[in-house]
Design a protein around this motif. Structure first.
Motif, PDB file in Angstrom:
ATOM      1  N   PHE A 228     -27.420   8.580   3.459  1.00 36.01           N
ATOM      2  CA  PHE A 228     -26.944   7.840   4.627  1.00 36.01           C
ATOM      3  C   PHE A 228     -25.523   7.369   4.386  1.00 36.01           C
ATOM      4  CE2 PHE A 228     -28.993   4.634   1.968  1.00 36.01           C
ATOM      5  CZ  PHE A 228     -28.054   3.613   1.946  1.00 36.01           C
ATOM      6  N   THR A 229     -24.804   7.124   5.480  1.00 37.83           N
ATOM      7  CA  THR A 229     -23.458   6.590   5.441  1.00 37.83           C
ATOM      8  C   THR A 229     -23.472   5.272   6.197  1.00 37.83           C
ATOM      9  OG1 THR A 229     -22.496   8.796   5.349  1.00 37.83           O
ATOM     10  CG2 THR A 229     -21.039   7.015   6.063  1.00 37.83           C
ATOM     11  N   SER A 230     -22.782   4.281   5.646  1.00 43.45           N
ATOM     12  CA  SER A 230     -22.789   2.962   6.260  1.00 43.45           C
ATOM     13  C   SER A 230     -21.444   2.267   6.083  1.00 43.45           C
ATOM     14  CB  SER A 230     -23.888   2.108   5.618  1.00 43.45           C
ATOM     15  OG  SER A 230     -23.865   0.797   6.121  1.00 43.45           O
ATOM     16  N   THR A 231     -21.162   1.368   7.011  1.00 50.12           N
ATOM     17  CA  THR A 231     -19.982   0.506   6.915  1.00 50.12           C
ATOM     18  C   THR A 231     -20.412  -0.966   6.839  1.00 50.12           C
ATOM     19  OG1 THR A 231     -19.788   0.404   9.320  1.00 50.12           O
ATOM     20  CG2 THR A 231     -18.496   2.114   8.191  1.00 50.12           C
ATOM     21  N   GLU A 232     -21.688  -1.214   6.558  1.00 45.09           N
ATOM     22  CA  GLU A 232     -22.210  -2.577   6.495  1.00 45.09           C
ATOM     23  C   GLU A 232     -21.541  -3.353   5.360  1.00 45.09           C
ATOM     24  OE1 GLU A 232     -26.535  -2.839   6.263  1.00 45.09           O
ATOM     25  OE2 GLU A 232     -26.605  -0.785   7.032  1.00 45.09           O
ATOM     26  N   PRO A 233     -20.845  -4.458   5.667  1.00 49.81           N
ATOM     27  CA  PRO A 233     -20.205  -5.251   4.620  1.00 49.81           C
ATOM     28  C   PRO A 233     -21.186  -5.747   3.554  1.00 49.81           C
ATOM     29  CG  PRO A 233     -19.361  -5.892   6.761  1.00 49.81           C
ATOM     30  CD  PRO A 233     -20.525  -4.959   7.003  1.00 49.81           C
ATOM     31  N   ALA A 234     -22.400  -6.131   3.961  1.00 53.58           N
ATOM     32  CA  ALA A 234     -23.382  -6.615   2.988  1.00 53.58           C
ATOM     33  C   ALA A 234     -23.777  -5.503   2.012  1.00 53.58           C
ATOM     34  CB  ALA A 234     -24.618  -7.152   3.704  1.00 53.58           C
ATOM     35  N   LEU A 235     -23.899  -4.294   2.496  1.00 51.28           N
ATOM     36  CA  LEU A 235     -24.230  -3.168   1.624  1.00 51.28           C
ATOM     37  C   LEU A 235     -23.082  -2.890   0.656  1.00 51.28           C
ATOM     38  CD1 LEU A 235     -26.051  -0.801   0.751  1.00 51.28           C
ATOM     39  CD2 LEU A 235     -24.927   0.559   2.517  1.00 51.28           C
ATOM     40  N   LEU A 236     -21.864  -2.924   1.160  1.00 43.51           N
ATOM     41  CA  LEU A 236     -20.704  -2.687   0.298  1.00 43.51           C
ATOM     42  C   LEU A 236     -20.638  -3.739  -0.809  1.00 43.51           C
ATOM     43  CD1 LEU A 236     -18.103  -1.762   3.043  1.00 43.51           C
ATOM     44  CD2 LEU A 236     -19.315  -0.202   1.512  1.00 43.51           C
TER      45      LEU A 236
END
Length: 64
Positions: A45-53
């Motif tokens: 998966f690809t994400s831009t979620e700040p919490a995930l980063l």
């Protein structure tokens, strides 16, 4: 519908499987989910979620 990628990565790791950061580009990250042996990729998966980063930080995989 939103996916909680942090919870998914924790479950994946708790089950003995491995996740790996496949790419980082600016504010985006792509993560691959691999079998317990680390061999075959099962999903990604690809994400831009700040919490995930923040959760991933500088780690390259669940083995870090």
């Amino acid at each position: 519908m939103s996916t909680d990628h942090i919870a998914a990565l924790r479950r994946w790791q708790d089950s003995g499987a491995i996740w790996r950061v496949l790419s980082r580009r600016g504010d985006s990250v792509t993560v691959g989910l691999f079998e317990c042996t680390g061999g075959q990729e099962v999903d990604r998966f690809t994400s831009t979620e700040p919490a995930l980063l923040r959760f991933l930080g500088d780690r390259a995989s669940s083995e870090d």
